[in-house]
Design a protein around this motif. Structure first.
Motif, PDB file in Angstrom:
ATOM      1  N   CYS A   1      -7.402  -7.688  -9.965  1.00 41.38           N
ATOM      2  CA  CYS A   1      -5.981  -7.991  -9.219  1.00 41.38           C
ATOM      3  C   CYS A   1      -6.389  -8.235  -7.706  1.00 41.38           C
ATOM      4  N   THR A   2      -6.068  -9.513  -7.305  1.00 44.80           N
ATOM      5  CA  THR A   2      -6.328  -9.850  -5.853  1.00 44.80           C
ATOM      6  C   THR A   2      -5.188  -8.968  -4.868  1.00 44.80           C
ATOM      7  N   VAL A   3      -4.093  -8.643  -5.299  1.00 42.74           N
ATOM      8  CA  VAL A   3      -3.145  -7.825  -4.429  1.00 42.74           C
ATOM      9  C   VAL A   3      -3.713  -6.415  -4.459  1.00 42.74           C
ATOM     10  N   ARG A   4      -4.494  -5.880  -5.198  1.00 37.16           N
ATOM     11  CA  ARG A   4      -5.024  -4.773  -5.178  1.00 37.16           C
ATOM     12  C   ARG A   4      -6.296  -4.775  -4.301  1.00 37.16           C
ATOM     13  N   ALA A   5      -6.955  -5.713  -4.501  1.00 35.34           N
ATOM     14  CA  ALA A   5      -8.028  -6.048  -3.178  1.00 35.34           C
ATOM     15  C   ALA A   5      -7.555  -6.189  -2.258  1.00 35.34           C
ATOM     16  N   VAL A   6      -6.666  -6.677  -1.828  1.00 42.92           N
ATOM     17  CA  VAL A   6      -6.122  -6.943  -0.359  1.00 42.92           C
ATOM     18  C   VAL A   6      -5.646  -5.350   0.089  1.00 42.92           C
ATOM     19  N   GLY A   7      -4.932  -4.921  -0.980  1.00 41.89           N
ATOM     20  CA  GLY A   7      -4.528  -3.624  -0.432  1.00 41.89           C
ATOM     21  C   GLY A   7      -5.532  -2.625  -0.056  1.00 41.89           C
ATOM     22  N   ASP A   8      -6.530  -2.726  -0.812  1.00 39.38           N
ATOM     23  CA  ASP A   8      -7.937  -1.839  -0.552  1.00 39.38           C
ATOM     24  C   ASP A   8      -8.353  -2.076   0.755  1.00 39.38           C
ATOM     25  N   VAL A   9      -8.199  -3.363   1.204  1.00 43.67           N
ATOM     26  CA  VAL A   9      -8.705  -3.442   2.592  1.00 43.67           C
ATOM     27  C   VAL A   9      -7.803  -3.145   3.519  1.00 43.67           C
ATOM     28  N   LEU A  10      -6.518  -3.216   3.447  1.00 42.09           N
ATOM     29  CA  LEU A  10      -5.691  -2.917   4.525  1.00 42.09           C
ATOM     30  C   LEU A  10      -5.495  -1.546   4.638  1.00 42.09           C
ATOM     31  N   GLU A  11      -5.555  -0.713   3.367  1.00 38.83           N
ATOM     32  CA  GLU A  11      -5.467   0.716   3.414  1.00 38.83           C
ATOM     33  C   GLU A  11      -6.404   1.473   3.870  1.00 38.83           C
ATOM     34  N   SER A  12      -7.796   0.914   3.132  1.00 42.57           N
ATOM     35  CA  SER A  12      -9.039   1.810   3.236  1.00 42.57           C
ATOM     36  C   SER A  12     -10.165   1.094   3.766  1.00 42.57           C
ATOM     37  N   ARG A  13     -10.027  -0.288   4.235  1.00 45.13           N
ATOM     38  CA  ARG A  13     -10.970  -0.957   4.464  1.00 45.13           C
ATOM     39  C   ARG A  13     -12.168  -1.110   3.492  1.00 45.13           C
ATOM     40  N   ARG A  14     -11.850  -1.208   2.319  1.00 42.94           N
ATOM     41  CA  ARG A  14     -12.679  -1.328   1.080  1.00 42.94           C
ATOM     42  C   ARG A  14     -12.722  -2.742   0.567  1.00 42.94           C
ATOM     43  N   PHE A  15     -13.889  -3.026   0.464  1.00 43.40           N
ATOM     44  CA  PHE A  15     -14.245  -4.610  -0.099  1.00 43.40           C
ATOM     45  C   PHE A  15     -14.709  -4.725  -1.486  1.00 43.40           C
ATOM     46  N   GLU A  16     -14.901  -3.757  -2.289  1.00 49.80           N
ATOM     47  CA  GLU A  16     -15.393  -3.693  -3.491  1.00 49.80           C
ATOM     48  C   GLU A  16     -14.770  -4.609  -4.515  1.00 49.80           C
ATOM     49  N   ARG A  17     -13.413  -4.571  -4.469  1.00 50.80           N
ATOM     50  CA  ARG A  17     -12.780  -5.608  -5.565  1.00 50.80           C
ATOM     51  C   ARG A  17     -12.967  -6.796  -5.066  1.00 50.80           C
ATOM     52  N   PHE A  18     -13.045  -7.299  -3.954  1.00 45.10           N
ATOM     53  CA  PHE A  18     -13.212  -8.749  -3.226  1.00 45.10           C
ATOM     54  C   PHE A  18     -14.630  -9.008  -3.700  1.00 45.10           C
ATOM     55  N   GLY A  19     -15.575  -8.015  -3.373  1.00 46.18           N
ATOM     56  CA  GLY A  19     -16.973  -8.394  -3.965  1.00 46.18           C
ATOM     57  C   GLY A  19     -17.152  -8.733  -5.462  1.00 46.18           C
ATOM     58  N   GLY A  20     -16.392  -8.204  -6.290  1.00 44.08           N
ATOM     59  CA  GLY A  20     -16.345  -8.277  -7.686  1.00 44.08           C
ATOM     60  C   GLY A  20     -15.692  -9.960  -7.808  1.00 44.08           C
ATOM     61  N   PHE A  21     -14.511 -10.346  -7.029  1.00 42.34           N
ATOM     62  CA  PHE A  21     -14.071 -11.641  -7.083  1.00 42.34           C
ATOM     63  C   PHE A  21     -15.248 -12.706  -6.827  1.00 42.34           C
ATOM     64  N   LEU A  22     -15.898 -12.292  -5.589  1.00 39.97           N
ATOM     65  CA  LEU A  22     -16.666 -13.300  -5.101  1.00 39.97           C
ATOM     66  C   LEU A  22     -18.114 -13.339  -6.089  1.00 39.97           C
ATOM     67  N   ARG A  23     -18.519 -12.360  -6.471  1.00 39.93           N
ATOM     68  CA  ARG A  23     -19.538 -12.371  -7.631  1.00 39.93           C
ATOM     69  C   ARG A  23     -19.288 -13.426  -8.719  1.00 39.93           C
ATOM     70  N   ALA A  24     -18.125 -13.204  -9.289  1.00 45.75           N
ATOM     71  CA  ALA A  24     -17.630 -13.882 -10.507  1.00 45.75           C
ATOM     72  C   ALA A  24     -17.433 -15.282 -10.232  1.00 45.75           C
ATOM     73  N   MET A  25     -16.981 -15.761  -8.926  1.00 44.16           N
ATOM     74  CA  MET A  25     -17.203 -17.028  -8.425  1.00 44.16           C
ATOM     75  C   MET A  25     -18.576 -17.621  -8.458  1.00 44.16           C
ATOM     76  N   LEU A  26     -19.424 -16.889  -7.976  1.00 43.36           N
ATOM     77  CA  LEU A  26     -20.799 -17.435  -7.851  1.00 43.36           C
ATOM     78  C   LEU A  26     -21.409 -17.401  -9.070  1.00 43.36           C
ATOM     79  N   TRP A  27     -21.092 -16.561 -10.363  1.00 47.41           N
ATOM     80  CA  TRP A  27     -21.870 -16.696 -11.508  1.00 47.41           C
ATOM     81  C   TRP A  27     -21.370 -17.997 -12.058  1.00 47.41           C
ATOM     82  N   ALA A  28     -19.881 -18.077 -12.125  1.00 49.64           N
ATOM     83  CA  ALA A  28     -19.192 -19.526 -12.269  1.00 49.64           C
ATOM     84  C   ALA A  28     -20.062 -20.660 -11.964  1.00 49.64           C
TER      85      ALA A  28
END
Length: 335
Positions: A30-57
């Motif tokens: 979920c992109t919304v949850r990924a952005v929420g992680d960054v805003l609330e706790s500065r966590r980028f793990e979910r965004f890292g997952g999206f970036l990796r999926a894009m690179l694998w594709a």
């Protein structure tokens, strides 16, 4: 691809899409949850997952762009950049109001959250409204192909990166059955499945993401002469079916879902539909098709989508937790 080839493609695309639905549900993408992680706790793990999926594709699509340049084409019709950026922001804002992006809308529907039906209805209305509105722009021509030398350099870097990623996953010695049956998939493992699966689907089946397909179908009903193949529509319920199987195995269907709040989902879906008419599609289309095929401006549109999500989340936070009104000095007067 001819009409005879599509049924043959369905023989392998159907189980693959069902598995991708299963895996994305287990990873709670979920992109919304990924952005929420960054805003609330500065966590980028979910965004890292999206970036990796894009690179694998991209790892699968770049060789195809080198060997078969005709595969490289921007979606038609192509709106001016400013409209594409506006579409990305509208989609992100709507996703924030909805509480979920294109991925998580289907995931929550698979969990029997029936408010997501209002989101999909709003999406359809938004696409239809834009399609029926008077044309506001002139269509752009198709861009040229990227330089082969640039593609080869990017592909070489991707191969090195993929080797590092595989090495990082290798120490986890759990069996395949244990990994597939896990209640939650890690972002890194899900990225491999989703990225390679999406790349294979694009090469063998063409545009397949559900927001792109739904947008094309609604546009065709509203008068657009170009419509997605009928067989491609079958992949949308198949994707949902894979998510439903994951939800059933988790026991998610036994959890009560509140029926209130659906007008917000309808409004969010409407904004997502207006934005999806311009992207075209949603964040799934951007991450798994447009950016990996190096469609011009797709990365900037995705960043605007993320900005829309962040703006929507901040607006919701301000609405739920309004700042206390400033007191005037004479409010503290004693008797």
């Amino acid at each position: 691809m001819s009409s005879m080839q599509y049924p043959l493609s369905l023989l392998w695309a159907t189980p693959l899409v069902a598995f991708l639905g299963y895996a994305s549900h287990r990873a709670s993408l979920c992109t919304v949850r990924a952005v929420g992680d960054v805003l609330e706790s500065r966590r980028f793990e979910r965004f890292g997952g999206f970036l990796r999926a894009m690179l694998w594709a991209m790892l699968l699509t770049l060789p195809a762009l080198l060997l078969m340049p005709s595969l490289y084409a921007a979606p038609t019709p192509t709106a001016p950049l400013w409209l594409g950026l506006g579409g990305g922001f509208l989609f992100g804002l709507g996703a924030a109001l909805n509480g979920g992006c294109s991925f998580s809308t289907l995931q929550r529907l698979a969990d029997a959250d029936w408010r997501m039906l209002a989101t999909l209805a709003g999406f359809i209305i938004g696409v239809a409204a834009w399609q029926l509105a008077p044309p506001l722009f002139t269509l752009n021509s198709q861009p040229g192909h990227p330089s082969p030398a640039w593609l080869m350099a990017a592909l070489a870097l991707l191969v090195i990166w993929a080797g590092v990623e595989i090495r990082a996953l290798w120490p986890h010695r759990r069996g395949l059955r244990e990994r597939l049956g896990a209640d939650a998939y890690s972002p890194r493992a899900t990225a491999v499945l989703l990225g390679l699966g999406a790349g294979a689907l694009y090469l063998g089946f063409g545009p397949w993401t559900y927001t792109y397909t739904l947008r094309g179908s609604v546009s065709a009903l509203a008068g657009d002469p170009v419509a997605p193949p009928a067989t491609q529509l079958l992949l949308v319920p198949v994707l949902l079916l894979g998510m439903m199987i994951s939800a059933w195995r988790r026991g998610a269907w036994h959890k009560a879902r509140p029926a209130t709040g659906w007008p917000l989902n309808l409004g969010g879906g409407l904004l997502m539909g207006l934005g999806g008419a311009l992207i075209p599609g949603g964040n799934d289309t951007l991450l798994l098709r447009l950016i990996p095929t190096l469609t011009p401006h797709s990365l900037w549109i995705y960043l605007m989508l993320v900005a829309g999500v962040a703006g929507g989340l901040l607006l919701k936070r301000a609405a739920l937790n309004p700042a206390p009104a400033a007191r005037r000095p004479d409010d503290d007067r004693s008797c």
